[in-house]
Design an enzyme around this catalytic site. Structure first.
Site, PDB file in Angstrom:
ATOM      1  N   SER A 132       0.844  -1.189   0.000  1.00 46.79           N
ATOM      2  CA  SER A 132       0.000   0.000   0.000  1.00 46.79           C
ATOM      3  C   SER A 132       0.884   1.245   0.000  1.00 46.79           C
ATOM      4  O   SER A 132       2.017   1.206   0.478  1.00 46.79           O
ATOM      5  CB  SER A 132      -0.896   0.033   1.241  1.00 46.79           C
ATOM      6  OG  SER A 132      -1.685  -1.126   1.332  1.00 46.79           O
ATOM      7  N   GLU A 162       4.168   0.237  -5.267  1.00 47.91           N
ATOM      8  CA  GLU A 162       3.782  -0.065  -6.656  1.00 47.91           C
ATOM      9  C   GLU A 162       3.866   1.213  -7.482  1.00 47.91           C
ATOM     10  O   GLU A 162       3.594   2.303  -6.994  1.00 47.91           O
ATOM     11  CB  GLU A 162       2.381  -0.682  -6.700  1.00 47.91           C
ATOM     12  CG  GLU A 162       1.284   0.093  -6.001  1.00 47.91           C
ATOM     13  CD  GLU A 162       0.647   1.157  -6.851  1.00 47.91           C
ATOM     14  OE1 GLU A 162       0.840   1.131  -8.079  1.00 47.91           O
ATOM     15  OE2 GLU A 162      -0.017   2.038  -6.293  1.00 47.91           O
ATOM     16  N   ALA A 165       0.428   2.118 -13.607  1.00 47.76           N
ATOM     17  CA  ALA A 165      -0.514   3.066 -14.205  1.00 47.76           C
ATOM     18  C   ALA A 165      -1.745   2.264 -14.605  1.00 47.76           C
ATOM     19  O   ALA A 165      -1.625   1.265 -15.325  1.00 47.76           O
ATOM     20  CB  ALA A 165       0.104   3.733 -15.424  1.00 47.76           C
ATOM     21  N   CYS A 277      -4.274   7.726  -6.628  1.00 48.88           N
ATOM     22  CA  CYS A 277      -2.956   8.007  -6.044  1.00 48.88           C
ATOM     23  C   CYS A 277      -2.529   9.468  -6.020  1.00 48.88           C
ATOM     24  O   CYS A 277      -2.048   9.946  -4.995  1.00 48.88           O
ATOM     25  CB  CYS A 277      -1.884   7.200  -6.781  1.00 48.88           C
ATOM     26  SG  CYS A 277      -1.982   5.441  -6.455  1.00 48.88           S
ATOM     27  N   PHE A 278      -2.661  10.165  -7.139  1.00 50.13           N
ATOM     28  CA  PHE A 278      -2.027  11.476  -7.235  1.00 50.13           C
ATOM     29  C   PHE A 278      -2.465  12.422  -6.120  1.00 50.13           C
ATOM     30  O   PHE A 278      -1.643  12.955  -5.379  1.00 50.13           O
ATOM     31  CB  PHE A 278      -2.318  12.115  -8.593  1.00 50.13           C
ATOM     32  CG  PHE A 278      -1.466  11.583  -9.721  1.00 50.13           C
ATOM     33  CD1 PHE A 278      -0.586  10.527  -9.528  1.00 50.13           C
ATOM     34  CD2 PHE A 278      -1.536  12.141 -10.993  1.00 50.13           C
ATOM     35  CE1 PHE A 278       0.188  10.042 -10.554  1.00 50.13           C
ATOM     36  CE2 PHE A 278      -0.759  11.666 -12.033  1.00 50.13           C
ATOM     37  CZ  PHE A 278       0.105  10.615 -11.805  1.00 50.13           C
ATOM     38  N   LYS A 280      -4.214  11.839  -3.336  1.00 52.90           N
ATOM     39  CA  LYS A 280      -4.004  11.274  -2.004  1.00 52.90           C
ATOM     40  C   LYS A 280      -2.542  11.377  -1.584  1.00 52.90           C
ATOM     41  O   LYS A 280      -2.225  11.769  -0.456  1.00 52.90           O
ATOM     42  CB  LYS A 280      -4.454   9.802  -2.010  1.00 52.90           C
ATOM     43  CG  LYS A 280      -4.348   9.107  -0.667  1.00 52.90           C
ATOM     44  CD  LYS A 280      -4.739   7.644  -0.790  1.00 52.90           C
ATOM     45  CE  LYS A 280      -3.660   6.840  -1.474  1.00 52.90           C
ATOM     46  NZ  LYS A 280      -3.889   5.387  -1.423  1.00 52.90           N
TER      47      LYS A 280
END
Length: 463
Positions: A132, A162, A165, A277-278, A280
């Site tokens: 994570s 990780e 994409a 992701c970006f 957060k």
């Protein structure tokens, strides 16, 4: 240490595909993916590979090859933990919605629950792998919980972030730019690192496997996403300048992308970045910087998010302004809801926020997306808590045929760059729309000149 059994806690976007590829490439290692969500596990075990809970090109073939041979999906969490020498933690780490750090810090309650469950079940030494995305020094908290169980089991913590994409996750796993593994620089820590290097080494070249200390690995993941998001916000900031000066943002991006120091990737102006992701990870970075009193650093990175939010609002408000300052009762057709093509993931998708603004303006929004369900779209809107679920369902309609979505529309908004949108019969679409027929291309995927020749009035970001 020779790993024979791997357990992964969390069968989501990261855990499922990553373990499927590890199992495919290591037929001698048993890989068990566990999750408490029975419905999700049932979907991973579905005989029809079209029903996998995650859509990624090529994933069905990988799962089909390894599942039942050495790849297993189960709800028996304790049993899988007990049997494994190596345990990947791949659970959700959402942004906190309560308490200290609300709206910025990562919520680590699921990580802690995993650590406590491992501590309770483990009878033999284990290597714990953080998969994570986590704040720097989370490994310290995990190790503290595990080391204070009093049952004499020894644990080594590794960070293995990780860099997938969505839309190309299987490709990214099978031919990664790099695999990053961080661990303690002790004999035991180095041995644990080596054990994980050997797992990846069955298909990844040695020079593409980077080993670091624990903290560098944890911070590298946040930094990578922050840099990529920064590029998107940078070109989006210039897109607004291009529109008022007569420049073309695509020509500007092409010109600067030819500079080898800059490069061409992530320089496509759009309605804004999305995904899990970006945002957060940048908020996490901002929170960490603030917690250490580094306010200038925090302010710098927070601006990337501010610019992204501005771009989504600007796109929606431009639609309203162009449609004669009112969209009340008008049919606005969305092409796409996923945050990018080739995925059914909608987390932080720009479409959610554009729809939310248009619904506030009393527009009738109708959506077509080839992979996202109506249930997911309504859940995305409900999460914002702007209005009741009933109001969201009244204002937003989801259809399974794109031509049905576009028929009679006052305007079309392209919110995801699905390739199929380019293949539509745009003359037929024009003939069925209200006139003047507007197209707002938020992803620069359509042929503007060809559409204008048909008769559309076309707005493309940055032009």
């Amino acid at each position: 240490m020779n790993i024979k059994n791997i357990c992964c806690i969390g069968a989501g976007y990261v855990g499922g595909p990553t373990m499927a590829v590890i199992a495919q490439k290591n037929p001698d290692i048993n890989v068990t993916v566990v999750d408490l969500n029975e419905k999700r596990i049932a979907a991973w075990n579905d005989e029809n590979l079209d029903n996998l809970p995650i859509y990624e090109p090529g994933l069905d073939q990988v799962v089909g090859e390894a599942r039942g041979r050495n790849l297993f999906f189960s709800t028996a969490v304790d049993e899988a933990i007990d049997n494994a020498e190596m345990i990947f933690i791949s659970v959700n780490t959402p942004t906190k919605t309560y308490g200290v750090g609300k709206g910025m810090a990562a919520d680590l309650k699921y990580i802690e629950l995993c650590a406590r469950q491992i501590a309770r079940v483990a009878k033999t030494d284990k290597i714990i792998v953080e998969k994570s995305t986590l704040p720097v020094r989370t490994a310290q908290a995990i190790k503290s919980i595990l080391d204070n169980t009093g049952n004499g089991v020894k644990f080594q913590i590794l960070s293995n972030p990780e860099f997938l994409a969505e839309g190309t996750a299987v490709e990214d796993l099978q031919a990664p730019d790099r695999v990053l593994i961080g661990g303690e620089q002790t004999p035991e820590g180095l041995a644990a690192i080596e054990a994980l290097v050997n797992v990846y080494g069955s298909w990844v070249a040695t020079e593409n496997i980077i080993t670091t200390n624990l903290w560098s690995s944890e911070l590298s993941k946040l930094t990578a996403n922050a840099f990529l998001a920064q590029r998107v916000s940078s070109i989006n900031a210039l897109s607004e300048l291009c529109e008022v000066t007569g420049a073309d943002v695509n020509e500007v991006a092409n010109a600067i992308g030819k500079d080898s120091r800059i490069g061409p990737k992530f320089l496509k102006a759009s309605v804004g970045f999305g995904g899990s992701c970006f945002q957060k990870d940048i908020l996490n970075l901002v929170y960490i910087a603030k917690s250490y009193g580094l306010d200038a650093v925090a302010d710098y990175w927070e601006q990337v998010i501010i610019m992204n939010d501005h771009q989504k609002r600007r796109f929606a408000k431009n639609m309203v302004k162009t449609l004669y300052n009112t969209v009340s009762g008008k049919k606005i057709a969305f092409l796409g809801w996923a945050f990018k093509k080739d995925t059914n993931d909608t987390r932080e998708s720009a479409a959610i926020y554009v729809a939310d603004i248009l619904l506030d303006e009393q527009a009738k929004v109708i959506v077509y997306d080839p992979k996202v369900t109506a249930q997911q779209m309504y859940a995305d809107l409900d999460y914002l808590q702007t209005r009741s679920s009933e109001a969201n369902e009244q204002g937003l309609t989801v259809v399974k045929n794109p031509y049905e979505a576009l028929q009679g529309a006052h305007a079309i908004a392209v919110l995801t760059e699905w390739d199929e949108f380019k293949t539509y019969d745009w003359q037929k679409i024009y003939d069925t729309m209200q006139k003047p027929a507007f197209v707002f291309d938020g992803r620069s995927v359509l042929d503007k000149a060809a559409l204008e020749q048909i008769g559309f009035q076309v707005y493309v970001i940055g032009q």
